[in-house]
Scaffold this active site. Structure first.
Site, short mmCIF file in Angstrom:
data_model
loop_
_atom_site.label_atom_id
_atom_site.label_comp_id
_atom_site.label_asym_id
_atom_site.label_seq_id
_atom_site.Cartn_x
_atom_site.Cartn_y
_atom_site.Cartn_z
N CYS A 64 0.85 -1.20 0.00
CA CYS A 64 0.00 0.00 0.00
C CYS A 64 0.88 1.24 0.00
CB CYS A 64 -0.90 -0.03 1.23
SG CYS A 64 -1.95 1.41 1.43
N HIS A 74 0.49 -3.65 6.32
CA HIS A 74 -0.73 -3.54 7.14
C HIS A 74 -1.94 -4.05 6.37
CE1 HIS A 74 -0.45 -0.02 4.63
NE2 HIS A 74 -1.75 0.07 4.70
#
Ligand code: APR
Ligand code: ZN
Ligand code: ZN
Length: 362
Positions: free
Chosen positions: A41, A62
């Site tokens: 990300c 994450h």
């Protein structure tokens, strides 16, 4: 006590290393997860560049999914062998936000997870990005960070729900609550923005206007449900959006990059009474400057969206069911898969705009 190979950021702006770390056993209320896949990300990249402050050294990642390997005492909602999507806002269940039904704003769960001291190397604690640290073969997280899913959904697809899909679809469905026939513009058609696009399609929005600088991303946006695309490198997006909405502007504009200049464009692109939604995370000290008069005299508003205002225990199963029904695209989000040892290449591909999402598979 297992060991885990992990992508470690030694300090902001330093090169990533793939190191072998010690992983401590899960304590009361915690879960040891064997990671199956972790998406790459832009927030991880923000930690590398220093735009997003994160205590270092730090295991990145994450957007993860995996299999429960062991549980600490008192864990009730997941069991060994369960497949889980990881939630990067673990919640306490007891604070004012949790009690008022908005556990994605929990004040204490994240702080506790950030101090969990799960990974160690040569006697030093290695932190976890957002208390998750999913770019590792194993991690330990609080029970509320584990959302069980069926074993039929491949983990490389399921992991995407842990950040990009939930953040993007949730911003449309939960934060903005877009209604069928309402008009939306999405600035930034990356891993998160494409999910705002598909969230808008699921909500029945029309038109769905995607804006990016990269033609490849605009092609992805069409595939994910955009009815129109604008290349902001060659066309002024605000006037193009006005042209597509009889001069009025869109009902909702989503900024999914994290840039002050684009937040301004999103604000200018909404109609009188419209709402601009900030989803992208700007650098830590960035300020926004907007024409103040338009707040009262055009009744425009600018709102934030954290994790798509999602209740993970409710919304992860909903998204999984939409995927099973063929109405949520996950397979198409993954442009490339990488082994952990090539994590640097995965970040480079994102920086160069080559991928919708790159996923590390373990
Ligand atoms: N105008 C339009 N599009 C832009 C501009 C700009 N000025 N600058 C960058 N973009 C586009 C890029 O071309 C890319 O397609 O924004 C997109 C960003 O996508 P990714 O790099 O895939 O990032 P993503 O993971 O989607 O994260 C976006 O959301 O969660 C936050 O921290 C994250 O702030 C980041 C944002
Ligand atoms: Zn993310
Ligand atoms: Zn709480």
């Amino acid at each position: 006590m297992p060991t885990a190979r992990a992508a470690v950021l030694p300090a902001a702006r330093e090169p990533l290393a793939v190191d072998t770390l010690k992983v401590r056993d899960p304590r009361d209320g915690e879960v040891l997860v064997r990671i199956g896949a972790s998406g790459v990300c832009h927030s991880d990249l923000h930690a590398i560049t220093g735009d997003l402050p994160m205590p270092t050294p730090c295991v990145l990642g994450h957007e993860g999914a995996g299999t429960v390997e062991a549980v600490g005492s008192g864990v009730r909602h997941v069991a060994v062998g369960d497949h889980v999507v990881l939630n990067w806002v673990p919640f306490c269940g007891a604070c004012w936000y949790c009690q008022s039904g908005r556990n994605y704003l929990c004040e204490t769960g994240y702080v506790k997870a950030m101090g969990a001291e799960v990974f160690h190397q040569n006697g030093t604690t290695v932190n976890q990005f957002a208390g998750v640290g999913s770019m590792a073969e194993y991690t330990v997280v609080p029970e509320s960070a584990c959302i069980p899913i069926g074993a039929d959904v491949p983990l490389d697809r399921a992991c995407l729900i842990g950040c990009g899909v939930m953040t993007g679809v949730g911003a449309v469905i939960n934060t903005a609550r877009v209604q069928p026939g309402e008009s939306v513009a999405i600035f930034g058609a990356g891993g998160v923005g494409l999910n705002v696009v598909q969230g808008a399609q699921i909500a029945g929005a029309n038109p769905i206007i995607a804006i990016d600088l990269n033609e490849r991303k605009l092609g992805f946006a069409k595939q994910f449900g955009a009815t129109h695309t604008i290349n902001a490198g060659s066309t002024d997006p605000v006037s193009a959006i006005q042209d597509l909405t009889t001069g009025r502007g869109v009902d909702y504009a989503f900024e999914v990059i994290g840039r002050a200049d684009v937040v301004m464009q999103a604000f200018m692109a909404v109609r009188r009474g419209g709402r601009a939604v900030v989803v992208g995370v700007p650098p830590a000290m960035e300020m926004f400057s907007l024409p103040g008069m338009l707040f009262p005299l055009a009744e425009k508003s600018l709102i934030g969206s954290l994790y798509g205002s999602s209740l993970l225990a409710r919304d992860v199963p909903r998204l999984i069911d939409l995927y099973r029904a063929g109405r949520l695209k996950l397979d198409e989000l993954i442009t490339r898969r990488y082994p952990l040892t090539q994590v640097g290449d995965a970040f480079a591909a994102m920086e160069k705009g080559e991928v919708a999402r790159a996923v590390l598979v373990f």
